[in-house]
Design a protein around this motif. Structure first.
Motif, PDB file in Angstrom:
ATOM      1  N   ARG A 181      -2.896   4.626  -1.558  1.00  0.00           N
ATOM      2  CA  ARG A 181      -2.031   5.089  -2.642  1.00  0.00           C
ATOM      3  C   ARG A 181      -2.799   6.089  -3.492  1.00  0.00           C
ATOM      4  O   ARG A 181      -3.941   5.867  -3.864  1.00  0.00           O
ATOM      5  CB  ARG A 181      -1.590   3.907  -3.501  1.00  0.00           C
ATOM      6  N   ASP A 182      -2.124   7.192  -3.830  1.00  0.00           N
ATOM      7  CA  ASP A 182      -2.640   8.169  -4.782  1.00  0.00           C
ATOM      8  C   ASP A 182      -2.317   7.615  -6.164  1.00  0.00           C
ATOM      9  O   ASP A 182      -1.148   7.468  -6.526  1.00  0.00           O
ATOM     10  CB  ASP A 182      -1.959   9.520  -4.559  1.00  0.00           C
ATOM     11  N   ARG A 223       2.189   7.678  -4.952  1.00  0.00           N
ATOM     12  CA  ARG A 223       2.645   7.887  -3.577  1.00  0.00           C
ATOM     13  C   ARG A 223       1.761   7.127  -2.599  1.00  0.00           C
ATOM     14  O   ARG A 223       0.541   7.198  -2.668  1.00  0.00           O
ATOM     15  CB  ARG A 223       2.607   9.374  -3.240  1.00  0.00           C
ATOM     16  N   GLU A 224       2.387   6.401  -1.678  1.00  0.00           N
ATOM     17  CA  GLU A 224       1.685   5.695  -0.628  1.00  0.00           C
ATOM     18  C   GLU A 224       1.834   6.464   0.672  1.00  0.00           C
ATOM     19  O   GLU A 224       2.882   7.062   0.928  1.00  0.00           O
ATOM     20  CB  GLU A 224       2.222   4.274  -0.458  1.00  0.00           C
ATOM     21  N   LEU A 264      -7.802   7.422  -5.131  1.00  0.00           N
ATOM     22  CA  LEU A 264      -7.017   6.749  -4.110  1.00  0.00           C
ATOM     23  C   LEU A 264      -7.469   5.304  -3.976  1.00  0.00           C
ATOM     24  O   LEU A 264      -8.629   4.983  -4.201  1.00  0.00           O
ATOM     25  CB  LEU A 264      -7.184   7.449  -2.755  1.00  0.00           C
ATOM     26  N   THR A 265      -6.539   4.447  -3.586  1.00  0.00           N
ATOM     27  CA  THR A 265      -6.823   3.038  -3.334  1.00  0.00           C
ATOM     28  C   THR A 265      -6.370   2.695  -1.919  1.00  0.00           C
ATOM     29  O   THR A 265      -5.235   3.014  -1.541  1.00  0.00           O
ATOM     30  CB  THR A 265      -6.085   2.134  -4.345  1.00  0.00           C
ATOM     31  N   ARG A 278       3.991  -0.601   9.115  1.00  0.00           N
ATOM     32  CA  ARG A 278       3.552  -0.497   7.719  1.00  0.00           C
ATOM     33  C   ARG A 278       4.190   0.736   7.072  1.00  0.00           C
ATOM     34  O   ARG A 278       4.636   0.677   5.943  1.00  0.00           O
ATOM     35  CB  ARG A 278       2.029  -0.419   7.647  1.00  0.00           C
ATOM     36  N   ALA A 279       4.232   1.852   7.787  1.00  0.00           N
ATOM     37  CA  ALA A 279       4.767   3.090   7.217  1.00  0.00           C
ATOM     38  C   ALA A 279       6.226   2.918   6.796  1.00  0.00           C
ATOM     39  O   ALA A 279       6.671   3.494   5.822  1.00  0.00           O
ATOM     40  CB  ALA A 279       4.641   4.238   8.220  1.00  0.00           C
ATOM     41  N   MET A 280       6.965   2.094   7.529  1.00  0.00           N
ATOM     42  CA  MET A 280       8.368   1.895   7.197  1.00  0.00           C
ATOM     43  C   MET A 280       8.538   1.152   5.884  1.00  0.00           C
ATOM     44  O   MET A 280       9.570   1.231   5.251  1.00  0.00           O
ATOM     45  CB  MET A 280       9.069   1.115   8.306  1.00  0.00           C
ATOM     46  N   THR A 281       7.488   0.449   5.446  1.00  0.00           N
ATOM     47  CA  THR A 281       7.611  -0.338   4.222  1.00  0.00           C
ATOM     48  C   THR A 281       7.016   0.368   3.015  1.00  0.00           C
ATOM     49  O   THR A 281       7.079  -0.141   1.914  1.00  0.00           O
ATOM     50  CB  THR A 281       6.913  -1.698   4.388  1.00  0.00           C
ATOM     51  N   THR A 282       6.412   1.547   3.193  1.00  0.00           N
ATOM     52  CA  THR A 282       5.809   2.270   2.076  1.00  0.00           C
ATOM     53  C   THR A 282       6.777   3.285   1.510  1.00  0.00           C
ATOM     54  O   THR A 282       7.721   3.687   2.174  1.00  0.00           O
ATOM     55  CB  THR A 282       4.498   2.963   2.507  1.00  0.00           C
ATOM     56  N   SER A 283       6.503   3.699   0.292  1.00  0.00           N
ATOM     57  CA  SER A 283       7.390   4.693  -0.313  1.00  0.00           C
ATOM     58  C   SER A 283       6.815   6.066  -0.261  1.00  0.00           C
ATOM     59  O   SER A 283       5.676   6.257  -0.038  1.00  0.00           O
ATOM     60  CB  SER A 283       7.651   4.320  -1.761  1.00  0.00           C
TER      61      SER A 283
END
Length: 141
Positions: A66-67, A72-73, A122-123, A136-141
């Motif tokens: 995440r930034d 943004r993830e 970033l984290t 995982r990408a499908m669950t990030t915004s």
């Protein structure tokens, strides 16, 4: 917003020599990036692949981060340069984000300089096998 301490880095001993050779070969094309990779490798703790923590980012790992300035993830799979394809979500270890993420574990927070020269914090939210990246990408915004 520069941090004085950098998170620990863990690299699989089986990939260390190749990463060092890549950095040395990149010295003529992109000395700043190559030097950053060599610096990270020099401070890294190395372990045999069989003893690597599951949440340590290595070649083939899916990394979600995440930034902190935008919230943004994003997820990428770390790849060797010849396997990289940013449109497919595979980031080369010889890119600024690849150098920044290699060897980090879930929860690591770090500063990163973009290609445009912007400094971001970033984290690392999650690290897993590449097959896990699409889920995982499908669950990030």
């Amino acid at each position: 917003m520069a941090r004085t301490s950098r998170p620990p880095v863990i690299i699989a001993s089986e990939t260390l020599d190749r990463l060092e050779r890549l950095a040395e070969a990149a010295m003529a094309r992109n000395p700043a990036l190559a030097e950053r990779l060599l610096t990270e490798l020099a401070r890294a703790r190395t372990l045999p692949q069989a003893r690597m923590p599951a949440d340590a980012a290595g070649i083939g790992s899916a990394v979600t981060f995440r930034d902190e300035s935008t919230g943004r993830e994003q997820s990428v799979v770390l790849a060797w340069p010849e396997d990289a394809d940013i449109a497919a979500g595979r980031a080369s270890v010889l890119t600024p984000i690849g150098v920044a993420l290699i060897g980090l574990r879930t929860g690591a927070r770090f500063t990163w300089e973009t290609r445009a020269g912007e400094t971001r914090e970033l984290t690392v939210l999650a690290v897993g096998p590449a097959a896990w990246a699409g889920r995982r990408a499908m669950t990030t915004s």
